[in-house]
Design a protein around this motif. Structure first.
Motif, PDB file in Angstrom:
ATOM      1  N   GLU A 128     -21.574  45.437  11.106  1.00 45.70           N
ATOM      2  CA  GLU A 128     -21.810  46.814  10.681  1.00 45.70           C
ATOM      3  C   GLU A 128     -22.500  46.820   9.313  1.00 45.70           C
ATOM      4  OE1 GLU A 128     -19.037  50.748  10.915  1.00 45.70           O
ATOM      5  OE2 GLU A 128     -18.369  49.163   9.571  1.00 45.70           O
ATOM      6  N   PRO A 129     -23.785  47.188   9.289  1.00 44.87           N
ATOM      7  CA  PRO A 129     -24.636  47.572  10.430  1.00 44.87           C
ATOM      8  C   PRO A 129     -25.022  46.358  11.258  1.00 44.87           C
ATOM      9  CG  PRO A 129     -25.949  47.432   8.441  1.00 44.87           C
ATOM     10  CD  PRO A 129     -24.530  47.198   8.005  1.00 44.87           C
ATOM     11  N   PRO A 130     -25.564  46.584  12.465  1.00 44.44           N
ATOM     12  CA  PRO A 130     -26.037  45.451  13.273  1.00 44.44           C
ATOM     13  C   PRO A 130     -27.038  44.605  12.496  1.00 44.44           C
ATOM     14  CG  PRO A 130     -25.986  47.459  14.585  1.00 44.44           C
ATOM     15  CD  PRO A 130     -25.718  47.877  13.169  1.00 44.44           C
ATOM     16  N   ALA A 131     -26.987  43.295  12.730  1.00 47.07           N
ATOM     17  CA  ALA A 131     -27.844  42.362  11.993  1.00 47.07           C
ATOM     18  C   ALA A 131     -29.158  42.136  12.739  1.00 47.07           C
ATOM     19  CB  ALA A 131     -27.121  41.036  11.803  1.00 47.07           C
ATOM     20  N   ASP A 132     -30.245  41.979  11.983  1.00 42.97           N
ATOM     21  CA  ASP A 132     -31.536  41.653  12.595  1.00 42.97           C
ATOM     22  C   ASP A 132     -31.436  40.321  13.331  1.00 42.97           C
ATOM     23  OD1 ASP A 132     -32.741  43.942  11.620  1.00 42.97           O
ATOM     24  OD2 ASP A 132     -33.453  42.959   9.792  1.00 42.97           O
ATOM     25  N   ALA A 133     -32.028  40.282  14.520  1.00 43.66           N
ATOM     26  CA  ALA A 133     -31.983  39.064  15.324  1.00 43.66           C
ATOM     27  C   ALA A 133     -33.291  38.921  16.095  1.00 43.66           C
ATOM     28  CB  ALA A 133     -30.796  39.100  16.291  1.00 43.66           C
ATOM     29  N   GLU A 134     -33.508  37.718  16.605  1.00 44.15           N
ATOM     30  CA  GLU A 134     -34.703  37.434  17.406  1.00 44.15           C
ATOM     31  C   GLU A 134     -34.335  36.414  18.475  1.00 44.15           C
ATOM     32  OE1 GLU A 134     -39.084  36.967  15.869  1.00 44.15           O
ATOM     33  OE2 GLU A 134     -38.121  34.983  15.877  1.00 44.15           O
ATOM     34  N   ILE A 135     -34.769  36.707  19.695  1.00 44.21           N
ATOM     35  CA  ILE A 135     -34.504  35.825  20.828  1.00 44.21           C
ATOM     36  C   ILE A 135     -35.821  35.166  21.225  1.00 44.21           C
ATOM     37  CG2 ILE A 135     -33.613  35.691  23.183  1.00 44.21           C
ATOM     38  CD1 ILE A 135     -32.367  38.550  22.587  1.00 44.21           C
ATOM     39  N   THR A 136     -35.834  33.845  21.302  1.00 44.30           N
ATOM     40  CA  THR A 136     -37.046  33.116  21.687  1.00 44.30           C
ATOM     41  C   THR A 136     -36.777  32.294  22.940  1.00 44.30           C
ATOM     42  OG1 THR A 136     -37.755  32.938  19.370  1.00 44.30           O
ATOM     43  CG2 THR A 136     -38.811  31.472  20.952  1.00 44.30           C
ATOM     44  N   ILE A 137     -37.629  32.478  23.946  1.00 43.83           N
ATOM     45  CA  ILE A 137     -37.538  31.676  25.164  1.00 43.83           C
ATOM     46  C   ILE A 137     -38.947  31.394  25.663  1.00 43.83           C
ATOM     47  CG2 ILE A 137     -37.235  33.774  26.575  1.00 43.83           C
ATOM     48  CD1 ILE A 137     -35.632  32.009  28.551  1.00 43.83           C
ATOM     49  N   ALA A 138     -39.234  30.131  25.888  1.00 43.97           N
ATOM     50  CA  ALA A 138     -40.555  29.686  26.377  1.00 43.97           C
ATOM     51  C   ALA A 138     -41.689  30.234  25.512  1.00 43.97           C
ATOM     52  CB  ALA A 138     -40.745  30.101  27.835  1.00 43.97           C
ATOM     53  N   GLY A 139     -41.475  30.243  24.192  1.00 44.93           N
ATOM     54  CA  GLY A 139     -42.492  30.708  23.271  1.00 44.93           C
ATOM     55  C   GLY A 139     -42.593  32.203  23.123  1.00 44.93           C
ATOM     56  N   ARG A 140     -41.856  32.953  23.927  1.00 39.94           N
ATOM     57  CA  ARG A 140     -41.877  34.421  23.859  1.00 39.94           C
ATOM     58  C   ARG A 140     -40.735  34.912  22.981  1.00 39.94           C
ATOM     59  NH1 ARG A 140     -39.323  37.989  27.134  1.00 39.94           N
ATOM     60  NH2 ARG A 140     -38.758  36.283  28.541  1.00 39.94           N
ATOM     61  N   LYS A 141     -41.046  35.831  22.054  1.00 40.42           N
ATOM     62  CA  LYS A 141     -40.056  36.326  21.105  1.00 40.42           C
ATOM     63  C   LYS A 141     -39.711  37.784  21.410  1.00 40.42           C
ATOM     64  CE  LYS A 141     -41.754  33.329  17.373  1.00 40.42           C
ATOM     65  NZ  LYS A 141     -40.603  32.417  17.365  1.00 40.42           N
ATOM     66  N   VAL A 142     -38.444  38.097  21.353  1.00 38.20           N
ATOM     67  CA  VAL A 142     -37.961  39.459  21.584  1.00 38.20           C
ATOM     68  C   VAL A 142     -37.079  39.869  20.411  1.00 38.20           C
ATOM     69  CG1 VAL A 142     -36.653  40.993  23.102  1.00 38.20           C
ATOM     70  CG2 VAL A 142     -37.983  39.099  24.083  1.00 38.20           C
ATOM     71  N   ALA A 143     -37.442  40.972  19.745  1.00 38.76           N
ATOM     72  CA  ALA A 143     -36.639  41.466  18.634  1.00 38.76           C
ATOM     73  C   ALA A 143     -35.317  42.040  19.168  1.00 38.76           C
ATOM     74  CB  ALA A 143     -37.395  42.538  17.860  1.00 38.76           C
ATOM     75  N   ALA A 144     -34.274  41.912  18.370  1.00 40.80           N
ATOM     76  CA  ALA A 144     -32.956  42.391  18.796  1.00 40.80           C
ATOM     77  C   ALA A 144     -32.107  42.712  17.576  1.00 40.80           C
ATOM     78  CB  ALA A 144     -32.271  41.338  19.665  1.00 40.80           C
ATOM     79  N   LYS A 145     -30.952  43.321  17.837  1.00 42.21           N
ATOM     80  CA  LYS A 145     -29.940  43.564  16.824  1.00 42.21           C
ATOM     81  C   LYS A 145     -28.641  42.918  17.276  1.00 42.21           C
ATOM     82  CE  LYS A 145     -32.099  46.335  13.851  1.00 42.21           C
ATOM     83  NZ  LYS A 145     -32.240  46.049  12.398  1.00 42.21           N
ATOM     84  N   ALA A 146     -28.091  42.040  16.461  1.00 45.87           N
ATOM     85  CA  ALA A 146     -26.802  41.428  16.772  1.00 45.87           C
ATOM     86  C   ALA A 146     -25.705  42.445  16.497  1.00 45.87           C
ATOM     87  CB  ALA A 146     -26.589  40.174  15.934  1.00 45.87           C
ATOM     88  N   LEU A 147     -24.851  42.691  17.504  1.00 44.77           N
ATOM     89  CA  LEU A 147     -23.826  43.733  17.411  1.00 44.77           C
ATOM     90  C   LEU A 147     -22.461  43.193  17.035  1.00 44.77           C
ATOM     91  CD1 LEU A 147     -24.717  45.770  20.636  1.00 44.77           C
ATOM     92  CD2 LEU A 147     -25.623  46.044  18.310  1.00 44.77           C
ATOM     93  N   ASP A 148     -22.167  41.977  17.467  1.00 41.39           N
ATOM     94  CA  ASP A 148     -20.874  41.384  17.101  1.00 41.39           C
ATOM     95  C   ASP A 148     -21.018  39.873  17.085  1.00 41.39           C
ATOM     96  OD1 ASP A 148     -20.426  40.337  19.761  1.00 41.39           O
ATOM     97  OD2 ASP A 148     -19.704  42.300  20.373  1.00 41.39           O
TER      98      ASP A 148
END
Length: 239
Positions: A128-148
């Motif tokens: 709280e607040p959600p933390a900035d995160a990034e998911i990478t798979i096979a060179g592809r990146k997806v922005a995300a928010k870590a919730l817990d």
């Protein structure tokens, strides 16, 4: 109690189960004053569990004397779990009223539940607040928010459809807050997708992580300080 913390169990029917539970509490109250149960709530992931004393059953309402911090958690959650040796299963109840000053609570709409949260291997606390995160798979990146976060993994909400599948191996980057120094610590770690669900234009992704002493050290320090902060919040709200 969040719905994903428990699974409802119906023995006869919803109405019959509620009546059976109320009958059990009536019998307990008849034994005399001071009969105790234990209430369980989760405040932002932190378990709040104190003994409570049965006062009376009035119609379909159970009145109890409760700990002030439990009263705060009851008012926020609107539900609570009850552990009592008289019943073979954990009980779930809705909160009709919770009075922090008088240290009393009124519960109704009882049911039996299987408490799934107790099957977790480690404590999972909300960010709280959600933390900035990034998911990478096979060179592809997806922005995300870590919730817990827990020592065993993370939940994250992706900003778009991730195209992930259960069992995928990813590189997860999370900016973990350093609560003592008001900074953030970037963590990059391999993770495995264990669960996916559509949510808010993206996906709610649950990840498990492997054992790594350095990462566990960062997470342990955060989780400990987060617990301290949450306990302080409850104490302040309970007066």
């Amino acid at each position: 109690m969040e719905p994903n913390f428990y699974r409802t169990m119906v023995k006869a029917s919803t109405e019959a189960d509620c009546a059976e539970i109320l009958g059990g509490f009536r019998d307990l109250v008849k034994r005399g004053p001071g009969v105790g149960v234990k209430l369980l709530n989760y405040y932002k992931g932190l378990p709040i569990s104190y003994p409570a004393t049965l006062v009376e059953v009035s119609g379909e309402i159970l009145e109890l004397d409760v700990h002030p911090q439990q009263a705060v958690a009851l008012g926020i959650s609107g539900r609570t779990c009850i552990k009592c040796g008289t019943f073979a299963h954990t009980l779930l109840a809705e909160v009709k009223d919770a009075d922090v000053r008088r240290m009393m609570a009124s519960l109704h709409n009882f049911s039996y539940v299987d408490l799934m949260v107790e099957q977790r291997a480690s404590l999972r606390l909300e960010l709280e607040p959600p933390a900035d995160a990034e998911i990478t798979i096979a060179g592809r990146k997806v922005a995300a928010k870590a919730l817990d976060v827990s020592l065993g993994g993370f939940s994250a909400l992706s900003s778009e459809r991730s195209l992930l599948e259960k069992g995928d191996e990813v590189l997860l980057k999370v900016m973990i807050p350093n609560l003592l120094h008001n900074t953030v610590t970037p963590l990059e770690l391999p993770a495995t997708v264990v669960e996916l669900a559509e949510a808010d234009g993206g996906e709610l992704c649950r990840f498990s992580i492997g054992s790594d002493p350095q990462i566990e050290g960062v997470l342990s320090r955060f989780i400990f300080q987060r617990q301290v902060d949450l306990i302080r919040e409850l104490k302040e709200m309970s007066g």
